[in-house]
Design a protein around this motif. Structure first.
Motif, PDB file in Angstrom:
ATOM      1  N   ASN A 105       8.368 -11.087   4.662  1.00 30.41           N
ATOM      2  CA  ASN A 105       7.843 -10.967   3.312  1.00 30.41           C
ATOM      3  C   ASN A 105       6.431 -10.367   3.375  1.00 30.41           C
ATOM      4  N   THR A 106       5.696 -10.446   2.259  1.00 32.25           N
ATOM      5  CA  THR A 106       4.338  -9.915   2.199  1.00 32.25           C
ATOM      6  C   THR A 106       3.366 -10.814   2.967  1.00 32.25           C
ATOM      7  N   SER A 157       1.863  -5.710   0.707  1.00 33.69           N
ATOM      8  CA  SER A 157       2.975  -4.981   1.318  1.00 33.69           C
ATOM      9  C   SER A 157       2.547  -3.543   1.547  1.00 33.69           C
ATOM     10  N   SER A 170       4.541  -7.254  10.855  1.00 28.05           N
ATOM     11  CA  SER A 170       5.922  -7.661  10.580  1.00 28.05           C
ATOM     12  C   SER A 170       6.846  -7.294  11.730  1.00 28.05           C
ATOM     13  N   GLY A 192       8.915  -4.402   5.995  1.00 26.79           N
ATOM     14  CA  GLY A 192       7.462  -4.410   6.045  1.00 26.79           C
ATOM     15  C   GLY A 192       6.891  -3.114   6.573  1.00 26.79           C
ATOM     16  N   THR A 240       7.943  -0.834  -1.107  1.00 29.77           N
ATOM     17  CA  THR A 240       6.636  -0.300  -1.489  1.00 29.77           C
ATOM     18  C   THR A 240       6.535   1.200  -1.276  1.00 29.77           C
TER      19      THR A 240
END
Length: 350
Positions: free
Chosen positions: A239-240, A259, A267, A286, A309
């Motif tokens: 995740n972020t 992100s 990540s 990521g 992103t």
């Protein structure tokens, strides 16, 4: 990227980020975004946790929170799509503004707080989903819930019949104390409830666990141990992040999860550590902005990857270009299938 898409992205980047996000969903629904069809080949086709994928490049959760644009996304080129996160009851999320572009860093910070329309609305849309796509649901918990662990099972039981996989999201940093559920005892109990909910379904869909990139080595080991004993089918890493190291944007101190490109190394290291400690399939997320990034995560131990992103900066046409270019990288290196490359350079990261 087509000239039209480049122009559209230029316009969207002049707007408030969350408003622009909403417009991008509307553009997809209106047929105004590139939809090239699914990209596949003998090298790209793979099976991950029982899911047959045309290619290993998926859309991460968070883009289509409410499953509004399933049909156009299914035609965009992705090998699989994850929608959500979805909670039992609708919720507004955190106060605005809550999404920030860090253009200089090719990154974003969000503190949405699981804003979504709730499982009843999303289930109705999932019931009308494209049948030829692989679609998963990110499970969330209501902020004011008295039993957050039970919320995940509730959403799965309600929406599970309409999806191909589900993800337990205990790693968002934007719901207070949610990440506490990654602790060994709490996580074991939560996953047991989700597995029980799956047992009551007509189809035995795969369950993934999405973890944070900010775990210590010991915590990664605990997550790996619990996941291996729980009966889940794979782990999504990651995740972020709450880390801000190396950022240059004036917005870097905004609260929330970051992100984008700066997350890639962190990540990928977590991914490689997990690959060393578990035999469960891993999905790498990521900082993916190119086919080489996706390839590096695969060689670090990921059986599939997801991105989101990067579309803020490069558009939805990435969904088709990235797997096509990944196919070329595999051919260049003599791989007959993506599965042969998984973990081939784990030593670089672990």
């Amino acid at each position: 990227m087509t000239p039209l898409e480049r122009m559209g992205l230029g316009v969207l980047r002049r707007m408030d980020p969350e408003y622009a996000h909403g417009l991008s969903i509307k553009a997809l629904k209106m047929g105004l975004a590139p939809t090239s069809g699914v990209v596949t080949s003998d090298r790209l086709r793979t099976t991950v946790a029982g899911l047959t994928l045309p290619n290993p490049v998926g859309l991460a959760a968070g883009f289509d929170k409410n499953a509004e644009a399933l049909a156009p996304l299914a035609r965009a080129g992705f090998g699989f799509i994850e929608v959500g996160a979805v909670t039992p009851r609708p919720q507004q999320g955190n106060p605005k503004p809550r999404l920030f572009r860090l253009t200089e860093d090719h990154a974003a910070i969000n503190r949405f707080g699981f804003n979504n329309e709730g499982m009843d609305v999303v289930a109705e849309r999932l019931a009308e989903r494209p049948k030829d796509a692989v679609i998963g649901l990110n499970l969330g918990a209501n902020k004011d819930s008295h039993d957050r662990a039970a919320d995940f099972a509730t959403v799965l039981a309600h929406c599970g019949p309409y999806v191909d996989f589900a993800t337990v999201n205990v790693s968002s940093p934007n719901t207070e104390k949610l990440r506490d559920l990654q602790g060994k005892d709490a996580l074991g109990a939560l996953l047991a409830g989700v597995i029980d909910a799956r047992a009551g379904m007509a189809r035995n869909i795969p369950i993934f666990l999405k973890i944070a990139p900010d775990l210590s080595d010991a915590e990664i080991g605990e997550v790996s141990d619990v996941a291996g004993l729980s009966g889940i089918d794979g782990i999504i890493a990651t995740n972020t992040t709450l880390d801000r190291e190396g950022l240059t944007s004036a917005l870097q101190d905004q609260a929330g999860g970051m992100s984008g490109k700066p997350l890639f190394k962190r990540s990928t290291r977590v991914l490689a550590q997990l690959a060393r400690q578990t035999d469960l399939p891993l999905i790498g997320v990521g900082g993916i902005f190119s086919a080489q990034d996706a390839y590096d995560k695969i060689k670090a131990g990921a059986s599939a990857v997801q991105f989101y992103t990067a579309m803020v900066y490069q558009g939805v046409s990435m969904a088709a270009h990235l797997p096509a270019e990944l196919d070329q990288l595999l051919a260049r290196d003599g791989y007959d299938n993506i599965e042969d490359a998984v973990g081939a350079e784990r030593h670089r990261w672990a």
